[in-house]
Design a protein around this motif. Structure first.
Motif, PDB file in Angstrom:
ATOM      1  N   GLY A  57       0.639  -1.336   0.005  1.00 60.94           N
ATOM      2  CA  GLY A  57      -0.210   0.112   0.046  1.00 60.94           C
ATOM      3  C   GLY A  57       0.869   1.249   0.028  1.00 60.94           C
ATOM      4  O   GLY A  57       0.406   2.416  -0.321  1.00 60.94           O
ATOM      5  N   ASP A  58       2.169   1.045   0.296  1.00 62.33           N
ATOM      6  CA  ASP A  58       2.900   2.469   0.454  1.00 62.33           C
ATOM      7  C   ASP A  58       3.854   2.702  -0.795  1.00 62.33           C
ATOM      8  O   ASP A  58       4.742   3.313  -0.912  1.00 62.33           O
ATOM      9  N   GLU A  59       3.497   1.719  -1.919  1.00 66.21           N
ATOM     10  CA  GLU A  59       4.236   2.107  -3.155  1.00 66.21           C
ATOM     11  C   GLU A  59       3.671   3.427  -3.818  1.00 66.21           C
ATOM     12  O   GLU A  59       2.659   3.917  -3.502  1.00 66.21           O
ATOM     13  N   ASP A  60       4.746   4.021  -4.440  1.00 68.60           N
ATOM     14  CA  ASP A  60       4.286   5.146  -5.401  1.00 68.60           C
ATOM     15  C   ASP A  60       3.631   4.846  -6.535  1.00 68.60           C
ATOM     16  O   ASP A  60       3.699   3.725  -6.583  1.00 68.60           O
ATOM     17  N   PRO A  61       2.748   5.716  -6.991  1.00 71.07           N
ATOM     18  CA  PRO A  61       2.041   5.241  -8.031  1.00 71.07           C
ATOM     19  C   PRO A  61       2.436   4.724  -9.315  1.00 71.07           C
ATOM     20  O   PRO A  61       1.928   3.711  -9.792  1.00 71.07           O
ATOM     21  N   ARG A  62       3.673   5.089  -9.638  1.00 71.70           N
ATOM     22  CA  ARG A  62       4.504   4.476 -10.927  1.00 71.70           C
ATOM     23  C   ARG A  62       4.609   2.949 -10.447  1.00 71.70           C
ATOM     24  O   ARG A  62       4.477   2.119 -11.317  1.00 71.70           O
ATOM     25  N   GLU A 110      -1.105  13.450  -6.857  1.00 68.58           N
ATOM     26  CA  GLU A 110       0.333  13.591  -6.400  1.00 68.58           C
ATOM     27  C   GLU A 110       1.207  14.372  -7.313  1.00 68.58           C
ATOM     28  O   GLU A 110       2.270  14.696  -7.176  1.00 68.58           O
ATOM     29  N   GLY A 111       0.541  14.561  -8.530  1.00 69.60           N
ATOM     30  CA  GLY A 111       1.496  15.394  -9.611  1.00 69.60           C
ATOM     31  C   GLY A 111       2.508  14.441 -10.190  1.00 69.60           C
ATOM     32  O   GLY A 111       3.329  14.989 -11.060  1.00 69.60           O
ATOM     33  N   VAL A 112       2.206  13.018 -10.437  1.00 68.96           N
ATOM     34  CA  VAL A 112       3.131  12.133 -10.853  1.00 68.96           C
ATOM     35  C   VAL A 112       2.659  11.929 -12.143  1.00 68.96           C
ATOM     36  O   VAL A 112       3.556  11.882 -13.416  1.00 68.96           O
ATOM     37  N   PHE A 113       1.517  11.848 -12.614  1.00 68.18           N
ATOM     38  CA  PHE A 113       0.846  11.714 -13.766  1.00 68.18           C
ATOM     39  C   PHE A 113       0.289  12.957 -14.332  1.00 68.18           C
ATOM     40  O   PHE A 113      -0.194  13.717 -13.432  1.00 68.18           O
ATOM     41  N   ARG A 114       0.192  13.069 -15.512  1.00 63.23           N
ATOM     42  CA  ARG A 114      -0.534  14.262 -16.136  1.00 63.23           C
ATOM     43  C   ARG A 114      -1.985  14.037 -16.104  1.00 63.23           C
ATOM     44  O   ARG A 114      -2.362  13.038 -15.683  1.00 63.23           O
ATOM     45  N   ASP A 115      -2.638  15.083 -16.232  1.00 68.93           N
ATOM     46  CA  ASP A 115      -4.170  15.287 -16.180  1.00 68.93           C
ATOM     47  C   ASP A 115      -4.910  14.442 -17.320  1.00 68.93           C
ATOM     48  O   ASP A 115      -5.077  15.195 -18.301  1.00 68.93           O
ATOM     49  N   ILE A 116      -5.195  13.261 -17.024  1.00 71.63           N
ATOM     50  CA  ILE A 116      -5.889  12.575 -18.072  1.00 71.63           C
ATOM     51  C   ILE A 116      -7.248  11.885 -17.552  1.00 71.63           C
ATOM     52  O   ILE A 116      -7.441  12.010 -16.348  1.00 71.63           O
ATOM     53  N   ASP A 117      -8.003  11.257 -18.303  1.00 71.53           N
ATOM     54  CA  ASP A 117      -9.099  10.629 -17.964  1.00 71.53           C
ATOM     55  C   ASP A 117      -8.852   9.326 -17.201  1.00 71.53           C
ATOM     56  O   ASP A 117      -8.429   8.430 -17.992  1.00 71.53           O
ATOM     57  N   PRO A 118      -8.854   8.785 -16.103  1.00 72.93           N
ATOM     58  CA  PRO A 118      -8.658   7.741 -15.244  1.00 72.93           C
ATOM     59  C   PRO A 118      -9.095   6.474 -15.892  1.00 72.93           C
ATOM     60  O   PRO A 118      -8.839   5.496 -15.949  1.00 72.93           O
ATOM     61  N   GLU A 119     -10.653   6.982 -16.131  1.00 71.36           N
ATOM     62  CA  GLU A 119     -11.299   5.754 -16.589  1.00 71.36           C
ATOM     63  C   GLU A 119     -10.901   5.267 -18.055  1.00 71.36           C
ATOM     64  O   GLU A 119     -10.887   4.036 -18.042  1.00 71.36           O
ATOM     65  N   ARG A 120     -10.532   6.197 -18.787  1.00 72.22           N
ATOM     66  CA  ARG A 120     -10.291   5.922 -20.109  1.00 72.22           C
ATOM     67  C   ARG A 120      -8.695   5.162 -20.158  1.00 72.22           C
ATOM     68  O   ARG A 120      -8.488   4.321 -20.802  1.00 72.22           O
TER      69      ARG A 120
END
Length: 250
Positions: free
Chosen positions: A125-130, A196-206
């Motif tokens: 659970g403590d892993e970063d998103p990447r 967290e600002g790691v990924f760009r602002d995209i549609d998470p669902e798509r």
């Protein structure tokens, strides 16, 4: 089955009842040998072939594993109750005590297989998103491994049941729920990365839809077409294209 199932599914269910008469009168309590059969499967830890039976696993778990072995050998269309019984080295009365015929057994087996798979997908659970996103993709493509059979042994059986779901509304619903849980996990990771600002602002669902569909396609290509390198090739493509497109460029 319910009334919402498609026509071809009814034919499938009829074929799954080819040896229903082996259960005797159909009354679970009518066979006086059942307590002895149940006792046998619950008291022995293994039979002469080394298969697990009772003390290390409960009766239904043993039946699920026997069903997996029988499906692996015979396939869905040719599977009979007697094939599963032979994997238990006990009479089919034990199976009929717990399940109302093959369709009931296969429905329970499907839910068991999905539950077993989902419980094995553990990500810290403590892993970063990447890291978490890569870990989830890798587990879907390469693992987890199980004690008795490989990841791909399990996926092969899963895939066979998956292809049958097109004619079975009840099983299709089970697969849809599983699909949504897998996709939902990826949605959560992508949303976390955006927050967290790691990924760009995209549609998470798509994005999660794309990743999940690519994983399913890679599995199908390996299982159905025998392309052994499909998971590795797909993982590289996801890393080079999908994951790269997620990164912020500013």
């Amino acid at each position: 089955m319910n009334d919402s199932q498609d026509g071809p599914a009814n034919e499938s269910v009829e074929s799954l009842s080819d040896d229903a008469n082996d259960a005797g009168s159909g009354d679970r309590g009518s066979d006086r040998t059942l307590p002895q059969e149940r006792s046998a499967i619950e008291s022995d830890s293994s039979d002469r072939s080394g298969r697990e039976t009772g003390s290390s696993k409960d009766t239904k778990e043993v039946i699920m594993e026997a069903t997996f072995r029988a499906l692996s050998k015979h396939g869905y269309n040719d599977l009979r109750m007697r094939d599963i019984g032979e994997e238990l080295d006990l009479t089919r009365q034990v199976i009929h005590y717990h399940f109302d015929g093959k369709y009931d057994l296969m429905s329970s087996f499907l839910e068991h297989t999905i539950d077993q798979y989902e419980r094995s997908l553990v990500v810290e659970g403590d892993e970063d998103p990447r890291t978490e996103l890569r870990a989830r993709v890798d587990q879907c493509l390469f693992g987890p491994e199980f004690e008795d059979f490989s990841h791909w042994d399990r996926i092969k059986v899963y895939h066979e049941l998956y292809t049958q779901a097109q004619n079975d509304a009840e099983h299709r619903e089970v697969f849809n729920e599983h699909y949504e849980r897998v996709r939902g996990n990826i949605v959560e990771v992508v949303e976390e990365g955006i927050d967290e600002g790691v990924f760009r602002d995209i549609d998470p669902e798509r994005m999660s839809q794309l990743v999940t569909d690519v994983i399913h396609a890679a599995r199908g290509r390996r299982i159905s077409l025998g392309h052994e390198d499909a998971p590795e090739e797909t993982r590289e493509a996801i890393d080079e294209s999908i994951f790269k497109s997620l990164e912020r460029t500013e």
